[in-house]
Design an enzyme around this catalytic site. Structure first.
Site, PDB file in Angstrom:
ATOM      1  N   ARG A   1       9.890  -0.950   3.403  1.00 41.40           N
ATOM      2  CA  ARG A   1       9.715  -0.100   2.484  1.00 41.40           C
ATOM      3  C   ARG A   1      10.112  -0.703   0.970  1.00 41.40           C
ATOM      4  NH1 ARG A   1      13.001   3.557   4.192  1.00 41.40           N
ATOM      5  NH2 ARG A   1      11.472   4.743   5.493  1.00 41.40           N
TER       6      ARG A   1
ATOM      7  N   HIS B   1       0.880  -1.301  -0.059  1.00 45.23           N
ATOM      8  CA  HIS B   1       0.143   0.031   0.070  1.00 45.23           C
ATOM      9  C   HIS B   1       0.826   1.205   0.100  1.00 45.23           C
ATOM     10  CE1 HIS B   1       0.972  -0.870   4.404  1.00 45.23           C
ATOM     11  NE2 HIS B   1       0.905   0.605   4.376  1.00 45.23           N
TER      12      HIS B   1
END
Length: 325
Positions: A200, A180
């Protein structure tokens, strides 16, 4: 010991490369020392950033101290038996003046194994959105790890990600494992498990003021990602006035939206849990026993489990996210 009451906490401001001004201009929170305030942590038991009470007799006490002192009186018997002296939810506001990195969070099992931590299931409520603002939640087609890596290594990861236009009032539930990102132009209230673990995946090749790219967690993310494709990623709900509407229920929290133009009473005696109010619009007076607390947009209130009944008195209306375990 002092008697428990509804708590407000000092806001914890976070400088982010993608942060903007809406936390100041829209929510009215002054973060003057920071150039780019991207997040505020409003109720936090994360060990590096524990919230501190800013109202009443217990002003200056930390949430950790409250929990150690009052235990089930603060959070409820069932919640205390499950989580002990770790407060289970983290409440944030997020202002994206640029796209956040594409990321994923581990579930409880993986987070416990790697970090001795909770996983990170969360939900977003869109408070305000610039026209055409978008976010990413999940995949737009069936994917497996091999296909994911093929797209990732070719620089075309976004081809397989599900992009959604987001508007004020939208709700997105993001279980741990869902890829997301929050897009530019969104102001969001986030309710999540107590965890600060983020993998990340891609950061759009951005650099900080020293010319350094932020660290990526490519390998760590592979085992965390839920590669399944889902028909729907936005959480549908009836936008009703003057009655509670449940928008998310999961093992970690239940959240209702209360969009009221009139005063209302709430009975929490059956929950055996603390309750959190996140005020995202308007204002009200919280009446508990013979006491009152004024609540405005941007305020987040922790109601101890010992407070079973309250009334929310308003003349202008309010909208809150009401959450409990």
């Amino acid at each position: 010991m002092a008697k428990l009451y509804p708590f407000k906490f000092k806001t914890i401001f976070k400088d982010k490369i993608w942060g903007g001004e809406k936390i100041r201009t829209y929510l009215g929170k002054d973060f003057s020392p920071l150039p780019n305030c991207g997040e505020t942590w409003e109720i936090s038991g994360v060990k590096s950033d524990v919230s501190v009470v800013k109202n009443g007799e217990l002003e200056g006490q930390s949430l950790a101290t409250l929990l150690e002192t009052y235990k089930e009186e603060l959070v409820g018997k069932a919640v205390y038996e499950r989580f002990g002296n770790e407060f289970p939810l983290l409440i944030k506001f997020i202002d994206a003046n640029d796209d956040l990195s594409i990321q994923v969070h581990p579930d409880d099992e993986l987070a416990r194994k790697r970090h001795n931590s909770f996983g990170k299931t969360e939900m977003w409520y869109v408070i305000e959105a610039d026209p055409g603002a978008t976010l990413i939640s999940g995949f737009n087609q069936p994917v497996d790890e091999a296909k994911y890596l093929e797209k990732f290594n070719s620089g075309r990861l976004t081809d397989i990600l599900n992009k959604e236009t987001a508007e004020a009032g939208d709700v997105f539930f993001l279980p741990a494992g869902r890829v997301h990102t929050i897009g530019k132009g969104l102001l969001i209230a986030e309710i999540q498990q107590t965890s600060d673990i983020t993998y990340r995946i891609y950061d759009f090749d951005r650099v900080d003021d020293k010319g350094n790219k932020r660290e990526l967690h490519t390998e760590e993310a592979l085992a965390a990602i839920d590669y399944n494709f889902y028909d729907q990623y936005k959480s549908p709900y009836d936008k009703k006035k003057n009655e509670p509407v449940e928008v998310v229920t999961c093992p970690y929290f239940t959240t209702n939206i209360l969009d009221f133009s009139q005063s209302v009473s709430r009975d929490y005696s059956s929950h055996d849990s603390f309750v959190i109010h996140v005020c995202v619009q308007g204002s009200y007076t919280l009446n508990y026993g013979d006491e009152k607390l004024n609540v405005h947009m941007g305020d987040c209130i922790l109601l101890p489990a010992t407070i079973e009944k309250v009334s929310l008195e308003t003349s202008s209306g309010f909208k809150i996210l009401e959450s409990y375990i």
